[in-house]
Enzyme design. Structure first.
Site, PDB file in Angstrom:
ATOM      1  N   HIS A   5       0.863  -1.187   0.000  1.00  0.00           N
ATOM      2  CA  HIS A   5       0.000   0.000   0.000  1.00  0.00           C
ATOM      3  C   HIS A   5       0.898   1.235   0.000  1.00  0.00           C
ATOM      4  CE1 HIS A   5      -2.294  -2.960   2.448  1.00  0.00           C
ATOM      5  NE2 HIS A   5      -3.382  -2.408   1.995  1.00  0.00           N
TER       6      HIS A   5
ATOM      7  N   ASP B  75       2.141   1.949   3.453  1.00  0.00           N
ATOM      8  CA  ASP B  75       3.182   1.070   4.001  1.00  0.00           C
ATOM      9  C   ASP B  75       4.573   1.622   3.739  1.00  0.00           C
ATOM     10  OD1 ASP B  75       1.048  -0.730   4.301  1.00  0.00           O
ATOM     11  OD2 ASP B  75       1.521  -1.762   2.424  1.00  0.00           O
TER      12      ASP B  75
ATOM     13  N   GLU C 241     -10.747  -7.108  -3.879  1.00  0.00           N
ATOM     14  CA  GLU C 241     -10.575  -8.126  -2.839  1.00  0.00           C
ATOM     15  C   GLU C 241     -11.801  -8.131  -1.936  1.00  0.00           C
ATOM     16  OE1 GLU C 241      -6.809  -8.192  -0.866  1.00  0.00           O
ATOM     17  OE2 GLU C 241      -7.662  -9.077   0.946  1.00  0.00           O
TER      18      GLU C 241
ATOM     19  N   GLU D  40      -9.005 -13.922  -0.677  1.00  0.00           N
ATOM     20  CA  GLU D  40      -8.215 -14.223   0.520  1.00  0.00           C
ATOM     21  C   GLU D  40      -8.850 -15.344   1.324  1.00  0.00           C
ATOM     22  OE1 GLU D  40      -6.739 -10.949   2.943  1.00  0.00           O
ATOM     23  OE2 GLU D  40      -7.094 -12.140   4.751  1.00  0.00           O
TER      24      GLU D  40
ATOM     25  N   HIS E 189     -10.815 -14.171   4.382  1.00  0.00           N
ATOM     26  CA  HIS E 189     -12.056 -13.464   4.076  1.00  0.00           C
ATOM     27  C   HIS E 189     -13.135 -14.441   3.620  1.00  0.00           C
ATOM     28  CE1 HIS E 189      -9.417  -9.639   3.318  1.00  0.00           C
ATOM     29  NE2 HIS E 189      -9.258 -10.171   4.510  1.00  0.00           N
TER      30      HIS E 189
ATOM     31  N   ASP F  90     -10.362 -11.507  11.661  1.00  0.00           N
ATOM     32  CA  ASP F  90      -9.442 -11.828  10.570  1.00  0.00           C
ATOM     33  C   ASP F  90      -8.044 -11.985  11.136  1.00  0.00           C
ATOM     34  OD1 ASP F  90      -8.787 -12.181   7.914  1.00  0.00           O
ATOM     35  OD2 ASP F  90      -8.439 -10.046   7.564  1.00  0.00           O
TER      36      ASP F  90
ATOM     37  N   ASP G   2      -0.795 -12.530   2.617  1.00  0.00           N
ATOM     38  CA  ASP G   2      -1.425 -11.497   3.443  1.00  0.00           C
ATOM     39  C   ASP G   2      -1.511 -12.065   4.861  1.00  0.00           C
ATOM     40  OD1 ASP G   2      -2.673  -9.309   4.414  1.00  0.00           O
ATOM     41  OD2 ASP G   2      -4.374  -9.352   3.051  1.00  0.00           O
TER      42      ASP G   2
HETATM   43 CO   LIG Z   1      -5.984  -9.567   1.899  1.00  0.00          CO
HETATM   44 CO   LIG Z   2      -7.444 -10.540   5.964  1.00  0.00          CO
END
Ligand SMILES: [Co+2]
Ligand SMILES: [Co+2]
Ligand SMILES: [Co+2]
Ligand SMILES: [Co+2]
Ligand SMILES: [Co+2]
Ligand SMILES: [Co+2]
Ligand SMILES: [Co+2]
Ligand SMILES: [Co+2]
Lengths: 433, 433, 433, 433
Positions: free
Chosen positions: B99, B102, B230, B266, B269, B305, B337
């Site tokens: 990102h 980041d 996502e 993901e 998720h 998560d 991730d």
């Molecule tokens: Co992710």
């Molecule tokens: Co996540």
């Protein structure tokens, strides 16, 4: 006529202060709210399967209820229909809903099942003619018999697809004959137990084509009601194709049915899918596919579909508020897809569970309607988005990104957050409850 | 160059029997499987946010990690980039992902943030030039700063929409500059905390238009990578618009983007949305929108998560099998991730968590590939649906319901169920694991 | 004195019909219910951590609130205390509760932290002397600082155990000095992230001995308040030793503390553990360890601890009914372990969230008390178990199995089920709400 | 003798590479691990209820399996027993387990049910005499018949308590006669559907006294096996008193039974209670009440008890590692409380589901045993707590808080966290899998 409900008179509205357990405290059919009678707002339906056919079993136990009409023959089916209309009369229910299997004996062949269905729906038609209660919707049970164990329209075996097509045709004919205002499809076996043996893409295509065939047939016979899909994420299947409102919408779009098919949204299924009931209603409304509701409540503590009668009016008020925002029901209504707990053995339990559910809904509707009429919540919502009415705001949506970036840089845009006021809006709600 | 990883040499493949903790046991980049090198199958990426920027905080506790590069200035940002590429080198990672936030210090204004981004991405570009590791994808963090608290593209305030548009443009420019193979949008704040203050329909429309603007801009600048959404059902928001694969697909269809945008799926998720990872992958493949994966694992016992490194190869094998069925990755890859547990303080933990994750994926891919190559599972699937290849089966899909009913009656169709063989297929899987 | 709440006058009771947002509609402190003032029933406490110290962060975003007292020094700590008592005055709150870390700056050493604690608690003591609001309970924060990351009393490192012992001693001294009516221990880090590195048996033994030491010390200094454990199943840890009421009870029994320690039960934690709030209260009462409550609400749709203000009075009524069945609070009270949503930025939000919560509780208490006073629910419960009052029923409990079998055979006992009447009892509840 | 399994020969161990579906790949009964034959480690039992009595129903569908022994008479019961031992022989199962209701027809009276039980257990005893398979445990089904709908020992009606006492006595006699190594109590109806009609305290007291009576009777008849409680949090009841290991322990402590009663722990029930299987095993071991296991797996995606055969050996390895840490089974064993999916219709499915489950367990046990034997995980665990072996550490546990505080101040104790190394330990596990 049965004597099952002997001694239980029709339920009347007596107001919140009554101490009579056999009276409505909040449901006054003739009370006018937002210009419409309460009965016409709520459009209550009794579910034949739970209230007449359910025997009290659960995964670890068998029948607990003793009903004189339990049994496999046409005589019992007619006795069940008699009792059904006695219950409807006691409740003053304007509607009922049923599956083919709830009402008719299963035959040894499709032909026999169909004849049974015709006979019992003639019988039900006669009942309707002499009673107030009409048919909200019909549906075909394509999940109980072992032939459906791997799906109906999504079965790996095309013979099952054929059997499903014939079954829906028969039940759609019956619903049409009885003046049903909607026809519902719930795909409890349209899903999978394991991806390992599943051709997800093919099954989805078959489900889509099946639905098109149903819609085409409904047009052909002049069925004026709505075709409704009832989403559910899982149970009995591990994963069902009609997972939730958004999933069904994606499906309708792919098969060009988003103008033809609407949704029957159930509280318990919304919960199982990780949503709130009001979310599913709001989303269906935003997508233009809101149709009807299956009213019940799931136990938040249990991970399965408990189908209990609603008893928390603040929660239900959030749901009816979304129904009002959607313009209220047209062909749809409030169907109690709710069953007695298996320990509630008595005829009085069967009646009073509905009375409590109807009162909860009535109280919820009234609160929602007053709040909707007074308008403070909608005013707050509007105020929150007022920036989008300012000059240039909507125009930005038509601009390319680089133009927007330029404006951000030139005007040194540095947005400052504003309170979302959630707790104040919750307090506002509680003022109406 | 930092000395953070001092004493840790590049990780090599040594095979399953090695007792060297700092070696790959299963990930052999050059091993050819199904005609492709393992590295080219898996396309691993390290996530800058978790591996470089995460400080060890959780909702009840603050920073636990002590990293020399923590801090707000550009010097620290460069030190972080140095450490990042040292980690990538140790792991032999072909890709990374980041990102804007980041990698660059947040500026006091958008202009300053943008200048910081340009400076640090120049620095990263130089790094890339002298290292093996390339950019799998870039993305804009539009959820951490307080300006995003009520959403980015779905904010009630159009100034935030503008800021979001400028932010994505800047980061898409940066991603393009760095040769990123994809650009990802994750809408952690594109949802709501309460329906009471939310105009769901308007927010959905803004999100759709925003995505169109992004796609238009990507075309304009000649970005050849994939635009990826996502999905995540909730967290941080109570409810997010990009709930799951089916929901995103419904959204793409509504805005005419189903050919333009793919999905980054993901594991964690998928779990939060009530699905399995392999379900989401299979569905995306069936819908033609499979793009890339965020590899991690959620703790089934926790409701949030957890973003842990994967360590269960039988589960991951089910996922890679679906990746193989989808034809494997094109621009996508396997992005970790995944973050260290906050008690895992040491540089060695940071390295070895990736090593374990890469080995788990490699082992999973190998098993999936052998099963896919040998074909028994696909053969079983095909056999189960073989009826649809028989004469008349597909033709039935074009018939009206009444014709199908006629056939059922005339031929007295009475389908007999056949075993789904789930446990046998599970055993088959275990033969390959 | 701060001007943070400028323009907000003390909240008064104005009754259900008031349209004044800054008034109580249901909480009338002086209303007498079941022979006791409402204020003395409910014993509301404001939580310092959420209402004064929380900055608005969540796992994906940082500070959203701007409070003049945020910062690390003693001056800010005093400003925070000033604002706290201004909030307490506005609400007319009889109690507050705090952690050491909420009120004092963290020092570089234990000694400095302790001096800071003494200074700020002297300041709070002066505040108490000139205000109505007293201390419901104190507690030590042993979960935020990185030293606690692997536990406090259950840490693998005995130095952390020592630090924890000193920390609790200091905070228990402070609570005693301030006249706190209870001392609470919540073990957010007393659990594990993975069993792989955990000696569960040893950690449990350390936790037990620690609690004994705390109880012994409380006796020694003459602390007359209650020592309370607050159960929580998980979050922040993957698994916490104080999982739920039954688990804590098993622990108290093992360490001989079931007469010394009671429970502080939180709605949200009950939900996370798979129970209802009322279940946990009823069980604690049955086991003789009911102490106090942390009032809030969890979002059933989210899997983490949302700590929202309660707003559903029918649910809360079930909880207060159990409080009444337990004889009401003695040293305990209703502590709002509830925080503003992070978008609720304004001082008015902070006040009105409490007002709404207090009104919800008051309304719930009133309904519960009337039902309890009238007695129909207890009468129904008694009637259901009336068989146990019949001759021979209790005697059977003293018989050996073979004697009971003999009686079953000789009397051909064949019990017939009776309705559980669940829906009727739910309707009864709704009559009081 | 039946011909149900015609053509299926006894399953033999052929090793991991065999392509024979009807062979064990990992379960080699005679392989010696940690000084004990694998068969003696695992002590597999087949569950009569799932494998012989289950008809394939679920909450939305009826019977799918067609078994020649289905039906209500004694002839069918004997045919079922014949088929059972044929299955046991094919699998080489050393044990089986059953409920009274699984094996005998229900009589019209208790006396008749008892006679039926005696007849069929004589028949089973003869079977045992001529076959390898012995009885791991017996149990009474006190949840299926409608008389149990409101509980057995916790029923509001003392007649049901009496009937339950007689039922357990009869089945304990039968288990004793058959040389059963354990007797299990699972209280599926010992809980509640709603607190509103429940006297939780009285029901808990009855349950406790009932269990004492059972233990007393077992002593009297010289039953040398273990009495086991099987915890489950819910389903079929909304809330069950034997929620999880910790809850049962609190109950045993209250009734002085913690030395008399042990636990039968089921994977799926651990999951439903919010724990991992290995947690429940580790806790039972720490509390000294570990007895036996019900092996199965729950679908993490479903909220109900799916009772599937285990197929993920890494997960099961974590469980068997705890079994090994507890010293292995004594009277207990690995009972497959697992049922075929209802689409798995064929005799081969019934055999191969067990084969897959046995192989998964064998593979898991082998990995766990090697890791346990090599010792690196236990060494890491020990090293993490090494501080407690240092001088003064344990002495601190005997000190008063003020002495510990003094030491913290004088020595300026400021503990520094050390890495928990979770990911490295997970990698270590994967080295053994
Ligand atoms: Co992710
Ligand atoms: Co996540
Ligand atoms: Co429904
Ligand atoms: Co339902
Ligand atoms: Co709390
Ligand atoms: Co909490
Ligand atoms: Co079991
Ligand atoms: Co189970």
């Amino acid at each position: 006529m049965t004597d099952f409900f002997k001694g239980i008179a029709p339920i009347k509205y007596e107001g919140p202060e009554t101490t009579n357990e056999f009276a409505f405290r909040h449901y006054d059919p003739d009370e006018v709210i937002l210009g419409k009678r309460m009965e016409d707002h709520l459009r209550f339906a009794v579910a034949y399967w739970h209230s007449l056919a359910y025997e009290g079993g659960d995964p670890f136990g068998g029948q607990t209820f003793l009903r004189p009409w339990f049994g496999a023959g046409m005589d019992q089916a007619k006795l069940k229909a008699d009792a059904a209309f006695e219950l409807f009369d006691i409740l003053g229910a304007p509607f009922y809903a049923f599956h083919d299997l709830d009402a008719r004996p299963e035959g040894a062949t499709f032909a026999e099942s169909k004849r049974n269905l015709e006979e019992i729906t003639d019988y039900l038609g006669n009942k309707q003619a002499s009673h107030k209660t009409k048919l909200l919707w019909g549906t075909a049970n394509m999940f109980t018999h072992r032939r459906w164990m791997s799906g109906a329209a999504t079965n790996p075996d095309p013979e099952v697809y054929a059997y499903a097509a014939a079954t829906v045709k028969a039940m759609l004919d019956a619903t049409h004959k009885l003046g049903g205002q909607n026809y519902v499809l719930w795909g409890g076996r349209e899903g999978y137990e394991t991806l390992l043996n599943t051709d997800l893409k093919a099954e989805r295509a078959h489900a889509g084509r099946f639905l098109q065939q149903v819609v085409e047939y409904a047009h052909k016979i002049g069925f004026k009601g709505s075709i409704l899909i009832e989403p559910k994420p899982q149970e009995p299947s591990k994963h069902q194709y009609d997972y939730d409102v958004a999933t069904v919408y994606s499906f309708l779009k792919d098969f060009g049915l988003e103008k033809e098919v609407k949704l029957n949204i159930e509280q318990g299924h919304a919960i199982l899918a990780g949503h709130s009931f009001e979310h599913e209603l709001a989303l269906a409304n935003a997508l233009g596919i809101f149709g009807s509701i299956d009213m019940n409540r799931n136990d938040y503590q249990s991970g399965w579909d408990t189908d209990q009668f609603p008893n928390n009016h603040p929660e239900m008020a959030l749901a009816y508020y979304e129904v009002l925002r959607a313009g209220g029901f047209t062909t749809g209504g409030t169907n109690f897809d709710a069953k007695l707990r298996r320990q509630s053995l008595d005829p009085a339990d069967l009646v009073l569970s509905h009375v409590g559910g109807m009162d909860t809904c009535a109280r919820a509707l009234r609160a929602a309607a007053y709040l909707f009429e007074d308008g403070p919540l909608e005013a707050a919502r509007k105020a929150r988005y007022a920036g989008w009415e300012r000059e240039g705001a909507k125009a930005m949506l038509a601009q390319p990104l680089e133009a927007i970036e330029k404006a951000v840089l030139e005007n040194n845009i540095n947005p400052q957050p504003r309170s979302g006021r959630q707790e104040r809006l919750e307090n506002l709600w509680n003022h109406y409850l």
